[in-house]
Design an enzyme around this catalytic site. Structure first.
Site, PDB file in Angstrom:
ATOM      1  N   HIS A 152       0.792  -1.277   0.210  1.00 25.40           N
ATOM      2  CA  HIS A 152       0.128   0.018  -0.061  1.00 25.40           C
ATOM      3  C   HIS A 152       0.769   1.220  -0.145  1.00 25.40           C
ATOM      4  O   HIS A 152       0.607   2.184  -0.685  1.00 25.40           O
ATOM      5  CB  HIS A 152      -0.796   0.144   1.118  1.00 25.40           C
ATOM      6  CG  HIS A 152      -1.671   1.325   1.458  1.00 25.40           C
ATOM      7  ND1 HIS A 152      -2.880   1.566   0.705  1.00 25.40           N
ATOM      8  CD2 HIS A 152      -1.178   2.520   2.199  1.00 25.40           C
ATOM      9  CE1 HIS A 152      -3.186   2.809   0.989  1.00 25.40           C
ATOM     10  NE2 HIS A 152      -2.356   3.384   2.011  1.00 25.40           N
ATOM     11  N   GLU A 200     -21.967  20.124   7.318  1.00 29.59           N
ATOM     12  CA  GLU A 200     -20.992  21.105   7.228  1.00 29.59           C
ATOM     13  C   GLU A 200     -19.882  20.493   6.160  1.00 29.59           C
ATOM     14  O   GLU A 200     -19.299  21.399   5.364  1.00 29.59           O
ATOM     15  CB  GLU A 200     -20.523  21.549   8.302  1.00 29.59           C
ATOM     16  CG  GLU A 200     -21.574  22.343   9.206  1.00 29.59           C
ATOM     17  CD  GLU A 200     -22.165  21.344  10.092  1.00 29.59           C
ATOM     18  OE1 GLU A 200     -23.166  21.832  11.062  1.00 29.59           O
ATOM     19  OE2 GLU A 200     -22.023  20.114  10.203  1.00 29.59           O
ATOM     20  N   HIS A 214     -21.749  27.124  21.371  1.00 28.91           N
ATOM     21  CA  HIS A 214     -21.893  27.937  20.088  1.00 28.91           C
ATOM     22  C   HIS A 214     -21.118  29.154  20.080  1.00 28.91           C
ATOM     23  O   HIS A 214     -21.165  29.656  18.796  1.00 28.91           O
ATOM     24  CB  HIS A 214     -23.313  28.276  20.149  1.00 28.91           C
ATOM     25  CG  HIS A 214     -24.186  27.101  19.759  1.00 28.91           C
ATOM     26  ND1 HIS A 214     -24.143  26.033  20.439  1.00 28.91           N
ATOM     27  CD2 HIS A 214     -25.160  26.844  18.443  1.00 28.91           C
ATOM     28  CE1 HIS A 214     -25.035  24.889  19.876  1.00 28.91           C
ATOM     29  NE2 HIS A 214     -25.639  25.519  18.850  1.00 28.91           N
TER      30      HIS A 214
END
Length: 685
Positions: free
Chosen positions: A273, A424, A485
Site C-alpha cells: 500500500h 458542514e 456555540h
C-alpha cells in the site's frame, strides 16, 4: 511480450507506477497495480473526455479520491496524451504530464506531486489525498452538472462524474455526508467506484472496519453494483453501462481487487500500500506480467497509439459535436451563451454591482451584518445567475435565502437555493466541486461549526477556488446559546490558512465592500464572518468611507486635532467599542485613532507605506479588541500594546451580560486604552 494491446496498455500503467514509486523511493504502488484495468476500461470505453481539450465544459469528470494512488492518474494522463492548459485556460501543445515528469515523481516542482493537485497538473479535476475529500467534491461536481443542464439545456450539459475511492475514503465521515446528500438529491450522474481490497496502512481493514458497505449505500438510496474481479474488463464495462442507464439514483460499483496485484511476495499486504516494492520485487512482478524485468519506464510500441485511437478519437468526436450544439445554441440564445462564456472565464457581467445597497447611518438600532449580507447577496444574485447559495439547515439564521430562488432539489435542479442538511463537511466540499465547474457557490453555518468543514475549506484554499464560506454568530455576542456555540479559536484557525481571506466586517457598509472583494476575484476563497446581533451602521459623514475595506484595514476615525498618541484596532462588532472609547478618550484629552481591520490577509498585501500610514510605527500605544483568541494580534500591537481577547470559552447569558463579564464594554476598553497610553507616555519620558 505477446499480450494483446489492451492488456499491454494495462501493464504499462502498472509498470510505470511501480517504476516511478521505486525511483522516488516513496509512494503507493499497490493501488495503481490493482486498479489499472478499472481505470483503463473507464477511460478508454466510457469516459467522455477529449485529451486534446481537457477543459471542455461538458467533459465527464474523473476524480481519484484515493489520491495516494496518484501514479494511476498520472499514467492515464500521460498515456492518453492530455494537453497542458495554461493559467488563462488556453490549451497548449505541451503534454500535461510527460514521461520525464513521471520519472520525476514526487520531486521538487514536478507535475507529478505525491498526491494530485488541481491547477498544478492538467487532468487533475480536484486536489485529493486527504481521504474522502474527492468523493465529497465529486458530489458538488454532479450537482453542478445537473444545474447547468437544467438551466441551459441537457443537450449542452449532462456530464457524468466518476470518483474512485478506497476503504479509507468510505471510512471518513465526509463520505457518509456526501453519499447521503447525493442519494437524497437523486444524482444519477454520479458514480463512485469502491476499491474493495481490504488493506489499509495498519493492515487488514478488519482491524477497524466491518461495515456492510452495500447495505449502507442501498440505505442511502444508491444503485449498488458489484464486480468480483478488478481484472474482468467485460464485467467492469457492463457495470459502467448499467450506471449510465440508471435513472433517479447515484451508483456505487464495488470492485473486489488485490492490492499490489501480480507481486509474488507483496500482493494483498499492507506493505504494497504505502511503500516501494523494492528493486527485487519489482523485477519479480514484471516477470509475472510477462514484462522485461530490467526495463524502466517502458512504453511499448502501440500503447500510446491505442489510447489515441480509442479515447482520443471518441473524445474528439464528442467534443466536436458539443461545439456544434453550442454554436447552434448561441445563434438563438446569445444572452445565455454569453453567460456561459463569462462563467468559464470566471468573469462577471457588466454592472453586476450596480444595484448594491448603501446603508444609511443608524447608530441606535443598527443592523446585524448577517442581515446586511443577505441584502447585498440578493442584489448580486439578480445580476449573477450562476450564484448558488446554500446552508447547513440554517438558511434564515445565517441569512442566505435568495428571495426569488427555487430550491435545488430532485426535479428542480435549476434551483439556486441549496439545503445541504446538517452536513458542514460535505457542504464545503460540494461547493468546491461546483466551483470547479465555474459556478459561484456559497455555503453557510455558524462560525463555531466551521470546524466541521475545515478540511474541505483548506482544500478550497489550496486549489485557489473562489468559494464563499459564510459564517455567522461570530462571537460571544450571540449570548444565550453559550460556549458550545460561541466561537473563540476559529478566527485564528481560519486566518492561519494560506490563500484564504477572512473578512469580518464592522457594519453594513463594510459588508458591501466585503462582497465586492469576494465576487471580484477568480482565485482564492473568502471566509465571510458576520454577527448575529445588531451592530451600529456608522455615520460615514463623521467617519471614513467603508471603501477602506478594499485594502484590508483603514483609519476609521482620527483625533480632531494633532497626531494620534494611541491606536485602537478592532474588527467586526468590536469596532463600535473602539469608537465609543475613542470619543471618551477625546473628552479626556487623549488623542486616539480607530483602525478597522476586517481582513488581515489583504492588509498584509498592501505596500509598507500604506500599512505604516494606517499604523504609524512610532505610535506604540495600541489596543486590539476582538472577542476571540488573541493569537496573532501581537503583530499589530507590539510589545507596548494590549490585546483584549478571549483566553477562555464563553458563558450562557444574554449577550450584553456575557460581553460585560469578559470586559467587552466601552468602559473597560476606555480604561485599558488609558492605561496603555499612560504607560507609553512614561516610557518616552
Amino acid at each position: 511480450m505477446t499480450q494483446d494491446i489492451d492488456q499491454l496498455a494495462i501493464n504499462t500503467i502498472r509498470t510505470l507506477s511501480m517504476d516511478a514509486v521505486q525511483k522516488a523511493n516513496s509512494g503507493h504502488p499497490g493501488t495503481p497495480m490493482s486498479l489499472a484495468p478499472v481505470a483503463y476500461e473507464l477511460w478508454q470505453n466510457h469516459l467522455r473526455y477529449d485529451p486534446a481539450n481537457p477543459v471542455w465544459p461538458n467533459r465527464d469528470r474523473f476524480v481519484l479520491s484515493a489520491g495516494h494512488a496518484s501514479m494511476l492518474l498520472y499514467s492515464m494522463i500521460f498515456l492518453a496524451g492530455v494537453r497542458k492548459v495554461d493559467e488563462d485556460y488556453n490549451v497548449t501543445d505541451e503534454p500535461a504530464c510527460s514521461l520525464e515528469e513521471i520519472e520525476n515523481f514526487r520531486q521538487l516542482k514536478s507535475r507529478t506531486p505525491g498526491h494530485p493537485e488541481y491547477r498544478w497538473t492538467t487532468g487533475v479535476e480536484t486536489t485529493t489525498g486527504p481521504l474522502g475529500q474527492g468523493v465529497g467534491t465529486s458530489a458538488g461536481m454532479a450537482m453542478a452538472s445537473k444545474w447547468l443542464g437544467a438551466t441551459y439545456g441537457a443537450e449542452l450539459f449532462d456530464f457524468d462524474v466518476y470518483a474512485l475511492a478506497g476503504d479509507g475514503c468510505l471510512q471518513e465521515g465526509i463520505s457518509h455526508e456526501a453519499a447521503s446528500l447525493a442519494g437524497h438529491l437523486k444524482l444519477d450522474n454520479l458514480c463512485w467506484i469502491f476499491d474493495n481490497n481490504h488493506i489499509s496502512i495498519d493492515g487488514d481493514t478488519a482491524l477497524a472496519f466491518s461495515d456492510d458497505v452495500l447495505s449502507r449505500f442501498e440505505g442511502y438510496g444508491w444503485n449498488v453494483l458489484r464486480v468480483g474481479d478488478a481484472n474482468d474488463l467485460a464485467l467492469l464495462g457492463r457495470a459502467f453501462d448499467e450506471f449510465k442507464a440508471e435513472t433517479g439514483r447515484p451508483t456505487l460499483i464495488v470492485v473486489d481487487s488485490h492490492i499490489g496485484w501480480g507481486s509474488p511476495n507483496k500482493q494483498d499486504t499492507e506493505s504494497a500500500h504505502g511503500e516501494p516494492l523494492g528493486e527485487e520485487e519489482v523485477e519479480l512482478t514484471k516477470e509475472a506480467y510477462g514484462w522485461p524485468k530490467d526495463a524502466k519506464f517502458l512504453v511499448p510500441d502501440g500503447v500510446r497509439e491505442r489510447f489515441d485511437e480509442v479515447i482520443g478519437k471518441r473524445g474528439a468526436e464528442a467534443h466536436s459535436a458539443w461545439v456544434e450544439r453550442f454554436d447552434e445554441f448561441k445563434s438563438g440564445n446569445a444572452e445565455k451563451a454569453a453567460e456561459l462564456e463569462m462563467m468559464q472565464r470566471r468573469a462577471l457581467p457588466d454592472g453586476w454591482d450596480a444595484e448594491l445597497p448603501s446603508f444609511e447611518a443608524d447608530e441606535e438600532k443598527g443592523l446585524a451584518t448577517r442581515k446586511a449580507s443577505n441584502k447585498v447577496q440578493n442584489a448580486i444574485a439578480e445580476r449573477l445567475p450562476w450564484l448558488i447559495a446554500g446552508s447547513c439547515d440554517l438558511t434564515d439564521s445565517t441569512s442566505v435565502r435568495l428571495s426569488d430562488a427555487d430550491q435545488y432539489e430532485p426535479g428542480s435542479y435549476d434551483g439556486r437555493q441549496v439545503h445541504f442538511g446538517i452536513r458542514e463537511h460535505a457542504a464545503a466540499a460540494a461547493c468546491s466541486g461546483m466551483s470547479t465547474a465555474k459556478l459561484r457557490p456559497l455555503w453557510s453555518t455558524y462560525l463555531t461549526f466551521s470546524d466541521y468543514g475545515k478540511a474541505a475549506i483548506r482544500l478550497s484554499a489550496q486549489m485557489e477556488l473562489p468559494v464563499v464560506h459564510l459564517f455567522t454568530h461570530d462571537s460571544i455576542g450571540l449570548g444565550e446559546d453559550g460556549p458550545t456555540h460561541q466561537p473563540v479559536e476559529q478566527l485564528a484557525g481560519l486566518r492561519a490558512m494560506p490563500h484564504l481571506d477572512v473578512i469580518r466586517p464592522a457594519d453594513a457598509n463594510e459588508v458591501v465592500e466585503a462582497w465586492k472583494i469576494a465576487l471580484d476575484r477568480t482565485h482564492c476563497p473568502v471566509a465571510m464572518v458576520m454577527t448575529r446581533q445588531n451592530v451600529p451602521v456608522f455615520d460615514r459623514s463623521r467617519y471614513a468611507s467603508a471603501e477602506g475595506v478594499q485594502r484590508g484595514g483603514y483609519v476609521l476615525a482620527d483625533p480632531e486635532d494633532g497626531e494620534p498618541e494611541l491606536i485602537l484596532i478592532a474588527t467586526g462588532s468590536e469596532v463600535q467599542l473602539a469608537l465609543g472609547a475613542h470619543e471618551r478618550l477625546a473628552g479626556e484629552g487623549i488623542r486616539s485613532r480607530v483602525v478597522s481591520l476586517p481582513c488581515w490577509e489583504i492588509f498584509e498585501k498592501q505596500d509598507r507605506s500604506y500599512r505604516d500610514e494606517v499604523l504609524p510605527p512610532d505610535v506604540t500605544a495600541r489596543v486590539a479588541i476582538e472577542e476571540a483568541s488573541p493569537l496573532g494580534w501581537e503583530r499589530y500591537v507590539g510589545r507596548e500594546g494590549a490585546i483584549m481577547g478571549m483566553s477562555t470559552f464563553g458563558q450562557s447569558a444574554p449577550f450584553a451580560d456575557v460581553e460585560a463579564e469578559f470586559g467587552f464594554t466601552v468602559d473597560n476598553v476606555t480604561e485599558v486604552a488609558r492605561e496603555v497610553a499612560e504607560r507609553a507616555a512614561k516610557s518616552t519620558t
